[in-house]
Design an enzyme around this catalytic site. Structure first.
Site, PDB file in Angstrom:
ATOM      1  N   SER A   4      -0.763  -4.145   6.366  1.00  0.00           N
ATOM      2  CA  SER A   4      -0.953  -2.994   5.497  1.00  0.00           C
ATOM      3  C   SER A   4       0.161  -2.006   5.806  1.00  0.00           C
ATOM      4  O   SER A   4       0.366  -1.655   6.979  1.00  0.00           O
ATOM      5  CB  SER A   4      -2.321  -2.347   5.741  1.00  0.00           C
ATOM      6  OG  SER A   4      -2.572  -1.331   4.798  1.00  0.00           O
ATOM      7  N   GLU A   5       0.892  -1.559   4.772  1.00  0.00           N
ATOM      8  CA  GLU A   5       2.113  -0.796   5.023  1.00  0.00           C
ATOM      9  C   GLU A   5       1.896   0.555   5.685  1.00  0.00           C
ATOM     10  O   GLU A   5       2.855   1.194   6.129  1.00  0.00           O
ATOM     11  CB  GLU A   5       2.926  -0.609   3.732  1.00  0.00           C
ATOM     12  CG  GLU A   5       2.241   0.186   2.660  1.00  0.00           C
ATOM     13  CD  GLU A   5       1.829  -0.692   1.483  1.00  0.00           C
ATOM     14  OE1 GLU A   5       1.912  -0.207   0.346  1.00  0.00           O
ATOM     15  OE2 GLU A   5       1.413  -1.845   1.703  1.00  0.00           O
ATOM     16  N   ASN A   6       0.637   1.011   5.771  1.00  0.00           N
ATOM     17  CA  ASN A   6       0.393   2.257   6.493  1.00  0.00           C
ATOM     18  C   ASN A   6       0.272   2.053   8.003  1.00  0.00           C
ATOM     19  O   ASN A   6      -0.080   2.971   8.727  1.00  0.00           O
ATOM     20  CB  ASN A   6      -0.857   2.965   5.956  1.00  0.00           C
ATOM     21  CG  ASN A   6      -2.099   2.105   6.043  1.00  0.00           C
ATOM     22  OD1 ASN A   6      -2.103   0.952   5.630  1.00  0.00           O
ATOM     23  ND2 ASN A   6      -3.173   2.656   6.581  1.00  0.00           N
TER      24      ASN A   6
END
Length: 517
Positions: free
Chosen positions: A344-346
């Site tokens: 997840s890019e966060n």
């Protein structure tokens, strides 16, 4: 050559003054709690921002409502003399929370962000000419903040080449009559190893508002899970970095290996007083109930067909990133023998399922701001590292939704006319298609029955020549960025003629077209 007399005099001088020179230093570096003790803890948010000036650049960590320095932001709202701020954050909060408060109060004159879709006040003010906005791809924003704190004035990135970001055609400021007053600046482009890269300038902050799990009086800071996000890069960047911590501890209580931001970067520490919030509570459901997210009736059947086919893209050992919506449901249909690590890019690798009711954690969210869990062996990190692994092609597969795809694999998925959403991480996710396979899942036509697979995209691009495969409810296309589309699979009951009637882009038909499921 110095004389013997001068040498003797010099030696005698240092001999006489040795105690005066070294004893004060010994006292200064002693471990006793002397009057020279470093203490960056201040009693309140008001004390921490007492010297904050108008027209400053303010960096705010956070992703959605996760890891946001609400105590400090609320104090700025309560200090109306502070105006004209340029606010830099992944998103602009929501109405009534986070930076949304300062936008509503008129204290922000310019917003620099990657995604603003959940803040209707900002959208209205931007389109009405009341506020400037610089939209920036999420990974580029993280790297601009990291570079600003590392003394690097500019860098080249593959993200956004061939888009309005690169050409400078994105409106920064509107007039009250909705005409454009100013546009962005066109970026320099250079070619390295045969590939085009866009030059981006670093962002440098005057103040940074950082949310931490723990901080000590020296300023050493530790984040918790996905609350790391932009906080680390921004904490290292600003002239004045202010940390609000859930727990203020004594030096030594944070393991040295667990310090995410060393105290050298931090100027002030205060106690966080605002309760943490969750933007989207999503709980684990029975598989049948989970499919309810696809809608009902014929629409649900179409989408389920797409999701089931998308699940076949996962191979054992893959690292994959999934867009919100249909892509997030694909893992439900993956064979149990296939192990895939979801990114997840966060800032999460090893993304787990949605939590059971009552087990939600505000520091554990995915890119859609939904509550999630971590699988055994998961890792967490900052947004700058997350997008570093994405741009470097360490992610094997990304599955995204789309509004339009062209015959040569161009992707448009971030903006509809008259609506302001933002890029999020999509431009970075499709920036290295040679190493990261880009699969699009979408319905074949829009709500009015118009084709979404076109000769050329009509909406602003997310990326050029980046999509490798298109999955719709009617069939599956492979994309050759030079030669175009080839139909390789057909859904049950669908004919080639039907697909031709609903596809504007020309395509070839494979000699051995296979059933879609």
């Amino acid at each position: 050559m110095p004389s013997i007399t001068l040498s003797v005099r010099t030696a005698a001088h240092f001999s006489r003054s040795a105690s005066k020179t070294y004893l004060p230093l010994a006292r200064l570096f002693s471990t006793t709690r002397a009057r020279y003790e470093i203490n960056k803890v201040l009693p309140s948010a008001s004390a921490a921002i007492a010297d904050m000036k108008s027209d400053s650049t303010l960096l705010c960590g956070g992703f959605g409502l996760c890891g946001v320095a609400d105590t400090l932001i609320n104090q700025v709202e309560a200090t109306p003399s502070i105006t004209g701020l340029t606010a830099v954050s992944n998103n602009a909060g929501i109405d009534g929370s986070g930076l949304g408060l300062l936008i509503a109060s008129g204290q922000v004159k310019k917003m620099v962000a990657s995604y603003v879709g959940n803040n209707k006040t900002l959208e209205k003010k931007y389109l009405g000419g009341e506020i400037e906005m610089e939209l920036t791809p999420q990974g580029t924003l993280a790297e601009r903040c990291r570079a600003g704190g590392a003394g690097i004035p500019a860098f080249y990135t593959p993200a956004a080449f061939g888009t309005v970001v690169q050409t400078g055609e994105l409106a920064v400021k509107y007039r009250t009559d909705k005409s454009v007053e100013s546009y962005g600046v066109a970026r320099d482009v250079k070619v390295f190893d045969g590939k085009s890269y866009v030059m981006e300038e670093a962002i440098k902050g005057d103040y940074a508002f950082i949310k931490a799990w723990k901080a000590d009086r020296l300023g050493n800071t530790q984040f918790r899970f996905a609350a790391h996000n932009f906080n680390g890069a921004m904490a290292r960047n600003a002239t004045t970095t202010i940390v609000e911590a859930e727990n203020i501890v004594e030096p030594g209580e944070i393991d040295p290996a667990a310090v995410h931001v060393p105290g050298i970067y931090v100027d002030r520490v205060i106690q966080a007083t605002q309760e943490k919030r969750i933007e989207r509570v999503v709980n684990a459901k029975d598989p049948k109930d989970e499919m309810a997210a696809l809608g009902s009736g014929d629409a649900a059947n179409k989408r389920e067909r797409i999701v089931r086919r998308a699940a076949k893209e996962f191979k054992n050992g893959m690292y994959a990133n999934l867009g919100i919506g249909m892509p997030m449901l694909a893992p439900s249909f993956v064979d149990p023998s296939v192990e895939v690590q979801l990114q997840s890019e966060n800032g999460i690798l090893g993304l787990g399922p949605y939590p059971a009711k009552g087990e939600e954690d505000p520091d554990l969210i995915n890119a859609g701001k939904e509550t999630v869990t971590l699988l055994p062996g998961a890792s967490v990190f900052g947004s700058e590292e997350s997008f570093g692994m994405i741009r470097a092609g360490k992610i094997d597969l990304t599955i995204l939704g789309a509004m339009q795809v062209s015959a040569k694999g161009d992707l448009a998925n971030w903006m509809l006319p008259g609506k302001v959403m933002g890029f999020g991480g999509a431009m970075d996710l499709v920036s290295n298609p040679q190493n990261t396979k880009v699969v699009v899942t979408m319905e074949h036509t829009d709500k009015k029955g118009r084709p979404k697979i076109l000769k050329q995209c009509e909406f602003p691009l997310t990326g050029k020549a980046c999509v490798s495969r298109i999955i719709t409810e009617l069939g599956v296309f492979d994309v050759d960025w030079a030669e175009g589309l080839t139909l390789i699979e057909l859904a049950d009951g669908v004919t080639v003629d039907e697909i031709k009637s609903k596809t504007e882009a020309p395509f070839k038909v494979a000699d051995d077209v296979k059933p879609m499921l």
